[in-house]
Design a protein around this motif. Structure first.
Motif, PDB file in Angstrom:
ATOM      1  N   THR A  95      -0.705  32.562 -41.999  1.00 31.57           N
ATOM      2  CA  THR A  95       0.135  32.423 -40.807  1.00 31.57           C
ATOM      3  C   THR A  95      -0.271  31.197 -39.975  1.00 31.57           C
ATOM      4  O   THR A  95       0.473  30.796 -39.089  1.00 31.57           O
ATOM      5  N   ILE A  96      -1.425  30.632 -40.270  1.00 29.69           N
ATOM      6  CA  ILE A  96      -1.924  29.480 -39.512  1.00 29.69           C
ATOM      7  C   ILE A  96      -1.726  28.179 -40.286  1.00 29.69           C
ATOM      8  O   ILE A  96      -1.317  27.170 -39.725  1.00 29.69           O
ATOM      9  N   LEU A  97      -2.038  28.229 -41.579  1.00 28.79           N
ATOM     10  CA  LEU A  97      -1.934  27.041 -42.423  1.00 28.79           C
ATOM     11  C   LEU A  97      -0.538  26.939 -43.017  1.00 28.79           C
ATOM     12  O   LEU A  97       0.126  27.945 -43.241  1.00 28.79           O
ATOM     13  N   LYS A  98      -0.123  25.719 -43.297  1.00 31.03           N
ATOM     14  CA  LYS A  98       1.165  25.496 -43.952  1.00 31.03           C
ATOM     15  C   LYS A  98       0.915  25.496 -45.451  1.00 31.03           C
ATOM     16  O   LYS A  98       0.304  24.567 -45.989  1.00 31.03           O
ATOM     17  N   ILE A  99       1.377  26.555 -46.119  1.00 35.53           N
ATOM     18  CA  ILE A  99       1.120  26.751 -47.544  1.00 35.53           C
ATOM     19  C   ILE A  99       2.453  26.759 -48.283  1.00 35.53           C
ATOM     20  O   ILE A  99       3.376  27.482 -47.906  1.00 35.53           O
ATOM     21  N   TYR A 100       2.536  25.945 -49.346  1.00 36.88           N
ATOM     22  CA  TYR A 100       3.772  25.805 -50.105  1.00 36.88           C
ATOM     23  C   TYR A 100       3.515  26.112 -51.575  1.00 36.88           C
ATOM     24  O   TYR A 100       2.430  25.855 -52.095  1.00 36.88           O
ATOM     25  N   ASN A 101       4.530  26.630 -52.233  1.00 41.12           N
ATOM     26  CA  ASN A 101       4.397  26.990 -53.646  1.00 41.12           C
ATOM     27  C   ASN A 101       4.268  25.782 -54.559  1.00 41.12           C
ATOM     28  O   ASN A 101       3.634  25.865 -55.601  1.00 41.12           O
ATOM     29  N   THR A 102       4.899  24.661 -54.177  1.00 38.61           N
ATOM     30  CA  THR A 102       4.865  23.480 -55.038  1.00 38.61           C
ATOM     31  C   THR A 102       4.368  22.256 -54.260  1.00 38.61           C
ATOM     32  O   THR A 102       4.426  22.227 -53.022  1.00 38.61           O
ATOM     33  N   MET A 103       3.923  21.276 -54.996  1.00 40.31           N
ATOM     34  CA  MET A 103       3.478  20.026 -54.394  1.00 40.31           C
ATOM     35  C   MET A 103       4.664  19.321 -53.737  1.00 40.31           C
ATOM     36  O   MET A 103       4.532  18.763 -52.647  1.00 40.31           O
ATOM     37  N   ASP A 104       5.822  19.346 -54.382  1.00 35.77           N
ATOM     38  CA  ASP A 104       7.012  18.707 -53.810  1.00 35.77           C
ATOM     39  C   ASP A 104       7.366  19.285 -52.450  1.00 35.77           C
ATOM     40  O   ASP A 104       7.677  18.558 -51.514  1.00 35.77           O
ATOM     41  N   GLU A 105       7.329  20.617 -52.328  1.00 38.40           N
ATOM     42  CA  GLU A 105       7.637  21.262 -51.048  1.00 38.40           C
ATOM     43  C   GLU A 105       6.632  20.838 -49.977  1.00 38.40           C
ATOM     44  O   GLU A 105       7.009  20.574 -48.833  1.00 38.40           O
ATOM     45  N   ALA A 106       5.372  20.764 -50.353  1.00 39.50           N
ATOM     46  CA  ALA A 106       4.334  20.374 -49.396  1.00 39.50           C
ATOM     47  C   ALA A 106       4.531  18.937 -48.924  1.00 39.50           C
ATOM     48  O   ALA A 106       4.472  18.658 -47.724  1.00 39.50           O
ATOM     49  N   VAL A 107       4.784  18.043 -49.854  1.00 38.86           N
ATOM     50  CA  VAL A 107       4.987  16.631 -49.510  1.00 38.86           C
ATOM     51  C   VAL A 107       6.224  16.474 -48.632  1.00 38.86           C
ATOM     52  O   VAL A 107       6.187  15.770 -47.612  1.00 38.86           O
ATOM     53  N   LYS A 108       7.302  17.141 -48.986  1.00 39.31           N
ATOM     54  CA  LYS A 108       8.534  17.069 -48.181  1.00 39.31           C
ATOM     55  C   LYS A 108       8.303  17.578 -46.758  1.00 39.31           C
ATOM     56  O   LYS A 108       8.845  17.040 -45.807  1.00 39.31           O
ATOM     57  N   SER A 109       7.491  18.623 -46.621  1.00 40.51           N
ATOM     58  CA  SER A 109       7.236  19.185 -45.293  1.00 40.51           C
ATOM     59  C   SER A 109       6.521  18.186 -44.380  1.00 40.51           C
ATOM     60  O   SER A 109       6.648  18.257 -43.164  1.00 40.51           O
ATOM     61  N   LEU A 110       5.780  17.280 -44.966  1.00 41.13           N
ATOM     62  CA  LEU A 110       5.028  16.293 -44.179  1.00 41.13           C
ATOM     63  C   LEU A 110       5.885  15.116 -43.768  1.00 41.13           C
ATOM     64  O   LEU A 110       5.489  14.329 -42.931  1.00 41.13           O
ATOM     65  N   GLN A 111       7.054  14.987 -44.342  1.00 42.91           N
ATOM     66  CA  GLN A 111       7.908  13.841 -44.068  1.00 42.91           C
ATOM     67  C   GLN A 111       8.796  14.051 -42.849  1.00 42.91           C
ATOM     68  O   GLN A 111       9.537  13.174 -42.472  1.00 42.91           O
ATOM     69  N   HIS A 112       8.732  15.198 -42.233  1.00 41.09           N
ATOM     70  CA  HIS A 112       9.569  15.479 -41.059  1.00 41.09           C
ATOM     71  C   HIS A 112       8.810  15.245 -39.791  1.00 41.09           C
ATOM     72  O   HIS A 112       7.685  15.444 -39.634  1.00 41.09           O
TER      73      HIS A 112
END
Length: 112
Positions: A95-112
């Motif tokens: 609930t504190i960390l941003k955790i994504y199932n895939t590397m693509d999802e994680a990278v995309k989340s950082l681009q916003h």
């Protein structure tokens, strides 16, 4: 545990594998602090190769998240195994960390 760090156009990607526990968490913490000292904008930690994370490893993740927040940097975690995600969930860090199932999802989340 082995740690590999890539810097792709200012995006740090940290890959680790094996077991992250009290015997080696300080090594990962030191590498994270080296990266954080460079004031990065974005870091993704790939959890794909981790088989196990102890409370010592969780502290490293939490410390990195707090440091990134201080500098308005973005930190995401990607590809946790079922066992590692279970530990993150049991500890409440999901609930504190941003955790994504895939590397693509994680990278995309950082681009916003």
């Amino acid at each position: 545990m082995d740690v590999k760090i890539d810097n792709i156009d200012g995006l740090y990607v940290i890959h680790s594998n094996g077991r992250l526990d009290a015997s080696n968490a300080s090594a990962l913490d030191e590498k994270m602090r080296d990266i954080l000292s460079q004031n990065p904008d974005k870091i993704v930690v790939s959890l794909k190769g981790l088989e196990y994370v102890s409370s010592a490893g969780l502290r490293v993740f939490l410390t990195a998240a707090k440091e990134m927040k201080k500098t308005s940097g973005k930190l995401a975690f990607a590809e946790p195994s079922e066992a590692v995600f279970k530990v993150l969930k049991m500890s409440g860090l999901d609930t504190i960390l941003k955790i994504y199932n895939t590397m693509d999802e994680a990278v995309k989340s950082l681009q916003h």
